[in-house]
Write an enzyme that holds these catalytic residues in place. Structure first.
Site, PDB file in Angstrom:
ATOM      1  N   ARG A 149       0.824  -1.196   0.000  1.00 13.92           N
ATOM      2  CA  ARG A 149       0.000   0.000   0.000  1.00 13.92           C
ATOM      3  C   ARG A 149       0.863   1.254   0.000  1.00 13.92           C
ATOM      4  O   ARG A 149       1.820   1.351   0.756  1.00 13.92           O
ATOM      5  CB  ARG A 149      -0.895   0.000   1.244  1.00 13.92           C
ATOM      6  CG  ARG A 149      -1.925   1.102   1.206  1.00 13.92           C
ATOM      7  CD  ARG A 149      -2.953   0.890   2.281  1.00 13.92           C
ATOM      8  NE  ARG A 149      -4.029   1.835   2.106  1.00 13.92           N
ATOM      9  CZ  ARG A 149      -5.038   1.934   2.933  1.00 13.92           C
ATOM     10  NH1 ARG A 149      -5.119   1.130   3.960  1.00 13.92           N
ATOM     11  NH2 ARG A 149      -5.987   2.818   2.723  1.00 13.92           N
ATOM     12  N   GLY A 199      -6.941   4.135  22.906  1.00 12.94           N
ATOM     13  CA  GLY A 199      -5.891   3.139  22.787  1.00 12.94           C
ATOM     14  C   GLY A 199      -6.022   2.348  21.501  1.00 12.94           C
ATOM     15  O   GLY A 199      -6.977   2.513  20.740  1.00 12.94           O
ATOM     16  N   GLU A 201       0.575  -0.860   8.946  1.00  7.13           N
ATOM     17  CA  GLU A 201       1.324   0.396   8.831  1.00  7.13           C
ATOM     18  C   GLU A 201       0.455   1.611   9.149  1.00  7.13           C
ATOM     19  O   GLU A 201       0.926   2.588   9.726  1.00  7.13           O
ATOM     20  CB  GLU A 201       1.934   0.546   7.437  1.00  7.13           C
ATOM     21  CG  GLU A 201       2.800   1.792   7.328  1.00  7.13           C
ATOM     22  CD  GLU A 201       3.699   1.813   6.109  1.00  7.13           C
ATOM     23  OE1 GLU A 201       4.235   2.883   5.788  1.00  7.13           O
ATOM     24  OE2 GLU A 201       3.870   0.744   5.484  1.00  7.13           O
ATOM     25  N   ARG A 232      -1.964   1.798  11.336  1.00  8.17           N
ATOM     26  CA  ARG A 232      -2.039   1.896  12.798  1.00  8.17           C
ATOM     27  C   ARG A 232      -0.719   2.390  13.384  1.00  8.17           C
ATOM     28  O   ARG A 232      -0.708   3.183  14.326  1.00  8.17           O
ATOM     29  CB  ARG A 232      -2.408   0.532  13.388  1.00  8.17           C
ATOM     30  CG  ARG A 232      -3.907   0.220  13.331  1.00  8.17           C
ATOM     31  CD  ARG A 232      -4.178  -1.252  13.567  1.00  8.17           C
ATOM     32  NE  ARG A 232      -3.901  -2.050  12.373  1.00  8.17           N
ATOM     33  CZ  ARG A 232      -3.691  -3.356  12.391  1.00  8.17           C
ATOM     34  NH1 ARG A 232      -3.695  -4.014  13.541  1.00  8.17           N
ATOM     35  NH2 ARG A 232      -3.479  -4.006  11.273  1.00  8.17           N
ATOM     36  N   ASN A 273      -4.286  -6.041   4.520  1.00  9.62           N
ATOM     37  CA  ASN A 273      -4.833  -4.841   3.895  1.00  9.62           C
ATOM     38  C   ASN A 273      -6.183  -5.118   3.236  1.00  9.62           C
ATOM     39  O   ASN A 273      -7.119  -4.319   3.326  1.00  9.62           O
ATOM     40  CB  ASN A 273      -3.857  -4.300   2.843  1.00  9.62           C
ATOM     41  CG  ASN A 273      -2.789  -3.411   3.455  1.00  9.62           C
ATOM     42  OD1 ASN A 273      -3.053  -2.695   4.411  1.00  9.62           O
ATOM     43  ND2 ASN A 273      -1.593  -3.466   2.919  1.00  9.62           N
TER      44      ASN A 273
END
Length: 296
Positions: A49, A68, A90, A92, A125
């Protein structure tokens, strides 16, 4: 959340074996959840991505800051460098960095090869709902090529009907400029499917340009496609004002694009003394660069 993966996933990725904990060595297990400093995690060099919506990234960052992390990211451990490489998550990870976190929860796993690492990243993804249709289609295509599987087999892996996979892949038959318009949110997957029904390349391009400039709905494109197939004159351009720009305005757009290094659009209203300037950016890094240039 999208439908869970089908039973075919094991044909692509097998569970990685655990390593011994002798001499304090880290145990690499699919169920090993631990907190790791963000500075010790490096990006996935196989990340499929490329585009992360800055607005959605900011929203996720705010959510992480308040509530959180809802789900840990997936990493592998490099004992030689005493660091971790991201496998999946990635978005996150970037949002956690944006939120100012120093540590992040991870699941540590050891794929046996780059191919399995790629599969994990692609499938993670593809399970998420925020992929654009082009990213999803490219993900399907890459899985099929890397693992030599058919659309039917991919459907089993993803838990989707073959027709769904096929329809998504067909979007890649569109010319690059149309794919980019879909990728950057100017058109939807529905628009893409409607454009694919137009066989004549010139007519398709004409209707595509009308769709973008006049912000046509999917139904309007479908109507134009039917008009075109019957040899009728297209009506949408007669119903909406022309969006042609003067040479001076185009030259100014070009100068701004060169100065900022990104796409810039200038739109005037009926009163030519009023309008708006739209500056496009396609990554958080690009956004930061634009802001720095404007602050100078």
């Amino acid at each position: 959340m999208r439908k869970a993966l089908g039973r075919g996933l094991d044909a692509l990725i097998s569970s990685a074996p655990e390593k011994s904990a002798e001499n304090g060595e880290v145990i690499l297990s699919a169920n090993n959840v631990t907190a790791v400093p963000l500075e010790k995690i490096r990006p996935n060099h196989l990340q499929p991505r490329k585009y992360f919506d800055p607005v959605k990234l900011s929203e996720l960052s705010a959510s992480i800051k308040e509530h959180g992390l809802a789900q840990p990211i997936l990493v592998s451990y490099d004992s030689a460098a005493d660091s971790y490489e991201l496998i999946a998550g990635e978005r996150r990870l970037r949002a956690a960095e944006l939120a100012g976190l120093k540590e992040i929860e991870v699941v540590v796993r050891a794929p046996e090869s780059d191919k399995k690492r790629l599969a994990l990243a692609l499938i993670e993804n593809l399970q998420r709902e925020d992929l654009n249709p082009i990213e999803e289609a490219l993900g399907y295509l890459r899985l099929m090529k890397e693992f030599g599987i058919t659309q039917t087999e991919l459907g089993e892996v993803m838990g989707k009907a073959k027709s769904t996979i096929s329809n998504t892949l067909r979007i890649l038959d569109l010319p690059e400029e149309m794919q980019k318009a879909i990728q950057f949110g100017q058109l939807t997957e529905g628009h893409a499917k409607a454009l694919l029904t137009i066989e004549d390349p010139l007519e398709r391009k004409k209707i595509f340009e009308m769709a973008v400039s006049q912000k046509l709905s999917v139904r309007e494109i479908e109507d134009l496609a039917r008009q075109s197939s019957r040899g009728k004159n297209l009506k949408a351009s007669q119903q909406r004002p022309s969006t042609d720009k003067s040479a001076d305005l185009k030259a100014l757009e070009s100068a701004l694009q060169h100065f900022l290094g990104t796409k810039v659009e200038i739109q005037t209203r009926k009163n030519v003394n009023q309008g708006r300037i739209t500056i496009h950016f396609y990554s958080l890094e690009e956004f930061d660069k634009i802001v720095k240039v404007l602050k100078k």
